[in-house]
Design a protein around this motif. Structure first.
Motif, PDB file in Angstrom:
ATOM      1  N   PRO A 108      34.718  17.041  30.423  1.00 19.28           N
ATOM      2  CA  PRO A 108      36.114  17.717  30.465  1.00 19.28           C
ATOM      3  C   PRO A 108      35.853  19.200  31.104  1.00 19.28           C
ATOM      4  CG  PRO A 108      35.723  17.508  28.196  1.00 19.28           C
ATOM      5  CD  PRO A 108      34.579  16.858  28.996  1.00 19.28           C
ATOM      6  N   MET A 109      36.664  19.591  31.862  1.00 22.78           N
ATOM      7  CA  MET A 109      36.798  20.896  32.498  1.00 22.78           C
ATOM      8  C   MET A 109      37.843  21.732  31.817  1.00 22.78           C
ATOM      9  SD  MET A 109      36.793  22.190  36.566  1.00 22.78           S
ATOM     10  CE  MET A 109      38.410  21.873  36.791  1.00 22.78           C
ATOM     11  N   VAL A 110      37.471  22.905  31.494  1.00 21.58           N
ATOM     12  CA  VAL A 110      38.526  23.790  31.024  1.00 21.58           C
ATOM     13  C   VAL A 110      38.508  24.890  32.077  1.00 21.58           C
ATOM     14  CG1 VAL A 110      38.228  23.396  28.574  1.00 21.58           C
ATOM     15  CG2 VAL A 110      36.917  25.063  29.540  1.00 21.58           C
ATOM     16  N   VAL A 111      39.649  25.384  32.282  1.00 24.43           N
ATOM     17  CA  VAL A 111      39.895  26.604  33.485  1.00 24.43           C
ATOM     18  C   VAL A 111      40.406  27.860  32.700  1.00 24.43           C
ATOM     19  CG1 VAL A 111      41.343  27.189  35.333  1.00 24.43           C
ATOM     20  CG2 VAL A 111      40.595  24.929  34.969  1.00 24.43           C
ATOM     21  N   MET A 112      39.835  28.867  32.985  1.00 21.20           N
ATOM     22  CA  MET A 112      40.093  30.224  32.611  1.00 21.20           C
ATOM     23  C   MET A 112      39.901  31.389  33.793  1.00 21.20           C
ATOM     24  SD  MET A 112      36.844  30.740  30.062  1.00 21.20           S
ATOM     25  CE  MET A 112      37.587  32.334  29.484  1.00 21.20           C
ATOM     26  N   THR A 113      40.647  32.184  33.348  1.00 20.57           N
ATOM     27  CA  THR A 113      40.513  33.413  34.404  1.00 20.57           C
ATOM     28  C   THR A 113      39.853  34.446  33.620  1.00 20.57           C
ATOM     29  OG1 THR A 113      42.636  34.308  33.925  1.00 20.57           O
ATOM     30  CG2 THR A 113      42.729  32.874  35.754  1.00 20.57           C
ATOM     31  N   ALA A 114      39.286  35.449  34.500  1.00 21.04           N
ATOM     32  CA  ALA A 114      38.351  36.557  33.883  1.00 21.04           C
ATOM     33  C   ALA A 114      38.468  37.778  34.728  1.00 21.04           C
ATOM     34  CB  ALA A 114      37.033  36.165  33.334  1.00 21.04           C
ATOM     35  N   THR A 115      38.980  38.689  34.808  1.00 20.53           N
ATOM     36  CA  THR A 115      39.242  39.986  35.440  1.00 20.53           C
ATOM     37  C   THR A 115      38.031  40.884  34.850  1.00 20.53           C
ATOM     38  OG1 THR A 115      40.997  40.955  34.296  1.00 20.53           O
ATOM     39  CG2 THR A 115      41.627  39.744  36.259  1.00 20.53           C
ATOM     40  N   PRO A 116      37.741  41.811  35.520  1.00 20.08           N
ATOM     41  CA  PRO A 116      36.957  42.880  34.938  1.00 20.08           C
ATOM     42  C   PRO A 116      37.377  43.397  33.462  1.00 20.08           C
ATOM     43  CG  PRO A 116      36.842  43.294  37.183  1.00 20.08           C
ATOM     44  CD  PRO A 116      37.754  42.425  37.223  1.00 20.08           C
ATOM     45  N   ALA A 117      38.748  43.493  33.653  1.00 16.27           N
ATOM     46  CA  ALA A 117      39.309  43.896  32.330  1.00 16.27           C
ATOM     47  C   ALA A 117      39.295  42.970  31.078  1.00 16.27           C
ATOM     48  CB  ALA A 117      40.759  44.485  32.653  1.00 16.27           C
ATOM     49  N   THR A 118      39.328  41.871  31.495  1.00 13.39           N
ATOM     50  CA  THR A 118      39.331  40.751  30.514  1.00 13.39           C
ATOM     51  C   THR A 118      37.908  40.032  29.946  1.00 13.39           C
ATOM     52  OG1 THR A 118      40.028  38.917  32.027  1.00 13.39           O
ATOM     53  CG2 THR A 118      41.715  40.187  30.898  1.00 13.39           C
ATOM     54  N   SER A 119      37.053  40.560  30.891  1.00 10.53           N
ATOM     55  CA  SER A 119      35.650  39.998  30.675  1.00 10.53           C
ATOM     56  C   SER A 119      34.983  39.962  29.209  1.00 10.53           C
ATOM     57  CB  SER A 119      34.602  40.903  31.525  1.00 10.53           C
ATOM     58  OG  SER A 119      34.876  40.095  33.281  1.00 10.53           O
ATOM     59  N   ALA A 120      35.417  41.054  28.408  1.00  4.26           N
ATOM     60  CA  ALA A 120      35.094  41.348  27.216  1.00  4.26           C
ATOM     61  C   ALA A 120      35.579  40.356  26.312  1.00  4.26           C
ATOM     62  CB  ALA A 120      35.325  42.670  26.562  1.00  4.26           C
ATOM     63  N   ILE A 121      36.670  39.747  26.529  1.00  2.00           N
ATOM     64  CA  ILE A 121      37.098  38.556  25.672  1.00  2.00           C
ATOM     65  C   ILE A 121      37.046  37.117  26.155  1.00  2.00           C
ATOM     66  CG2 ILE A 121      39.072  40.002  24.553  1.00  2.00           C
ATOM     67  CD1 ILE A 121      40.935  38.778  26.493  1.00  2.00           C
ATOM     68  N   ALA A 122      36.568  37.073  27.394  1.00  2.00           N
ATOM     69  CA  ALA A 122      36.048  35.949  28.033  1.00  2.00           C
ATOM     70  C   ALA A 122      34.628  35.505  27.920  1.00  2.00           C
ATOM     71  CB  ALA A 122      36.499  35.884  29.589  1.00  2.00           C
ATOM     72  N   ALA A 123      33.714  36.592  27.753  1.00  2.00           N
ATOM     73  CA  ALA A 123      32.449  36.239  27.846  1.00  2.00           C
ATOM     74  C   ALA A 123      31.917  35.685  26.670  1.00  2.00           C
ATOM     75  CB  ALA A 123      31.550  37.644  28.082  1.00  2.00           C
ATOM     76  N   PRO A 124      32.317  36.199  25.397  1.00  2.00           N
ATOM     77  CA  PRO A 124      31.769  35.862  24.121  1.00  2.00           C
ATOM     78  C   PRO A 124      31.825  34.114  24.038  1.00  2.00           C
ATOM     79  CG  PRO A 124      33.017  37.485  23.485  1.00  2.00           C
ATOM     80  CD  PRO A 124      33.322  37.318  24.921  1.00  2.00           C
ATOM     81  N   PRO A 125      33.060  33.503  23.989  1.00  2.00           N
ATOM     82  CA  PRO A 125      32.741  32.001  23.926  1.00  2.00           C
ATOM     83  C   PRO A 125      31.693  31.343  24.854  1.00  2.00           C
ATOM     84  CG  PRO A 125      34.962  32.872  24.766  1.00  2.00           C
ATOM     85  CD  PRO A 125      34.232  33.845  24.497  1.00  2.00           C
ATOM     86  N   LEU A 126      31.830  31.947  26.057  1.00  2.00           N
ATOM     87  CA  LEU A 126      31.059  31.193  27.301  1.00  2.00           C
ATOM     88  C   LEU A 126      29.585  31.404  26.772  1.00  2.00           C
ATOM     89  CD1 LEU A 126      32.974  32.646  30.315  1.00  2.00           C
ATOM     90  CD2 LEU A 126      33.022  30.308  29.236  1.00  2.00           C
ATOM     91  N   VAL A 127      29.100  32.543  26.120  1.00  2.00           N
ATOM     92  CA  VAL A 127      27.735  32.762  25.941  1.00  2.00           C
ATOM     93  C   VAL A 127      27.304  32.180  24.552  1.00  2.00           C
ATOM     94  CG1 VAL A 127      27.606  34.519  27.611  1.00  2.00           C
ATOM     95  CG2 VAL A 127      27.825  35.197  25.360  1.00  2.00           C
ATOM     96  N   ALA A 128      28.075  31.955  23.688  1.00  2.00           N
ATOM     97  CA  ALA A 128      27.930  31.559  22.393  1.00  2.00           C
ATOM     98  C   ALA A 128      27.812  30.131  22.182  1.00  2.00           C
ATOM     99  CB  ALA A 128      28.928  32.237  21.354  1.00  2.00           C
ATOM    100  N   GLY A 129      28.129  29.298  23.129  1.00  2.00           N
ATOM    101  CA  GLY A 129      27.711  27.822  23.029  1.00  2.00           C
ATOM    102  C   GLY A 129      29.253  27.123  22.951  1.00  2.00           C
ATOM    103  N   ALA A 130      30.433  27.728  23.380  1.00  2.00           N
ATOM    104  CA  ALA A 130      31.694  26.973  23.272  1.00  2.00           C
ATOM    105  C   ALA A 130      31.762  25.869  24.338  1.00  2.00           C
ATOM    106  CB  ALA A 130      32.637  27.855  23.419  1.00  2.00           C
ATOM    107  N   VAL A 131      30.917  26.494  25.368  1.00  2.00           N
ATOM    108  CA  VAL A 131      30.896  25.442  26.680  1.00  2.00           C
ATOM    109  C   VAL A 131      29.271  25.195  27.028  1.00  2.00           C
ATOM    110  CG1 VAL A 131      32.977  26.095  27.634  1.00  2.00           C
ATOM    111  CG2 VAL A 131      30.949  27.242  28.464  1.00  2.00           C
ATOM    112  N   ASP A 132      28.995  24.300  27.901  1.00  2.00           N
ATOM    113  CA  ASP A 132      27.782  23.755  28.134  1.00  2.00           C
ATOM    114  C   ASP A 132      27.348  24.244  29.452  1.00  2.00           C
ATOM    115  OD1 ASP A 132      26.697  21.797  26.063  1.00  2.00           O
ATOM    116  OD2 ASP A 132      28.898  21.335  26.461  1.00  2.00           O
TER     117      ASP A 132
END
Length: 334
Positions: free
Chosen positions: A100-124
């Protein structure tokens, strides 16, 4: 086998606290650019790779998830046809592999909330789309160790694998077409200068004109939207009222430019030739139909998804950085 470096060792090598190093890794906006650079330099020197915590219980996981992260504000994701084509192509490949593919947006302003789940193992794995210069998420992902594949060349200074279009050659083809049509008062509506694809299109176009002896080309900048193309064309007509051709870095901007030309009493292509870029569906529905540079969006999407799956399966294998050819499609506007 030597022990892998810890985050504390990275922090010490960078001369910062472990808390600051952690904030850099999660993309926090509370860290200065110079500190971010110190930490990433230390990560590179020490060979630091963040280890993601596995989801669920022990054993080899089969429940893979891929995140497609578009570095734009959400309204752009739904209004720009490029993203619909790209994401549909990626999802088709991933679905065929049961991923499955999840879609999210990440502007420079929202990177701080987008990054943690991405790098902590929520996705592969992460498919990163439209990352611009100094985007903190691109920098964070490059240091995280998670498999990443960029759709389009990443910003300068960020080492991430990618699949790209030959945007520079596409610009060259557009310029050569206009020159062969005996157009000489040529202007450009370029895309955002911080986006590598937009910069390459402009440079390929501008260098070809320079090679032909044209050095004073007016340039207006848009954001790939219809309104920005219309406004840029208005500015260009004020700056160069006798122009006889314009190259727009997207078909949607070209359509906006044609609307402004029509309102100003200029006929396309009799008075002003127009060339776009994308070969999006709109190119066949403008009046007159739009000459454009075709980029193989679906092919890029499919290849990026396949290479990302290889990286996930082989724990980081990169398989090179393919660049796909672009092709001029001549219609009625030039």
């Amino acid at each position: 086998m030597a022990d892998l470096p810890t985050l504390a060792e990275v922090a010490a090598a960078a001369g910062v606290s472990p808390a600051t190093a952690s904030r850099v890794l999660t993309g926090s906006v509370r860290v200065t650019t110079s500190t971010r650079r110190q930490v990433h330099d230390a990560m590179s020197r020490l060979g630091y790779v963040r280890r993601r915590a596995p989801r669920g219980s022990g054993g080899r996981r089969t429940d893979q998830i891929i995140a497609a992260v578009v570095c734009e504000q959400t309204p752009r994701l739904f209004s720009e046809p490029f993203y619909a084509r790209l994401l549909a192509g990626c999802e088709e490949v991933l679905a065929a592999h049961g991923v499955p593919m999840v879609v999210m947006t990440a502007t420079p302003a929202t990177s701080a909330i987008a990054a943690p789940p991405l790098v902590a193992g929520a996705v592969d794995g992460v498919l990163l789309v439209s990352a611009r210069a100094r985007h903190p998420l691109a920098v964070t992902l490059a240091a995280s160790g998670i498999p990443v594949r960029c759709a389009g060349r990443p910003p300068d200074g960020v080492e991430l694998p990618y699949v790209d279009m030959d945007n520079r050659d596409g610009g060259r083809q557009a310029a050569e077409h206009l020159l062969l049509s005996n157009r000489r008062a040529i202007a450009t509506i370029a895309g955002p200068p911080t986006l590598p694809a937009a910069r390459d299109r402009l440079e390929g176009f501008r260098q070809t004109l320079r090679d032909a002896g044209i050095f004073d080309m007016p340039v207006a900048y848009g954001d790939f939207s219809h309104a920005s193309g219309a406004h840029a064309m208005q500015w260009l007509l004020q700056r160069a009222p006798h122009l006889d051709a314009v190259f727009a870095a997207s078909d949607v901007m070209a359509a906006g430019a044609m609307q402004t030309l029509r309102r100003s009493g200029r006929k396309v292509p009799d008075d002003v030739a127009v060339v776009g870029f994308d070969d999006a569906p709109i190119a066949r529905h403008t009046s007159p139909t739009l000459t454009t540079v075709r980029q193989p969006v679906e092919e890029l999407a499919s290849l990026a998804a396949k290479l990302l799956l290889v990286s996930v399966a082989e724990e980081g294998a990169s398989e090179g950085n393919p660049v796909l050819p672009t092709e001029l499609v001549v219609r009625e506007s030039s």
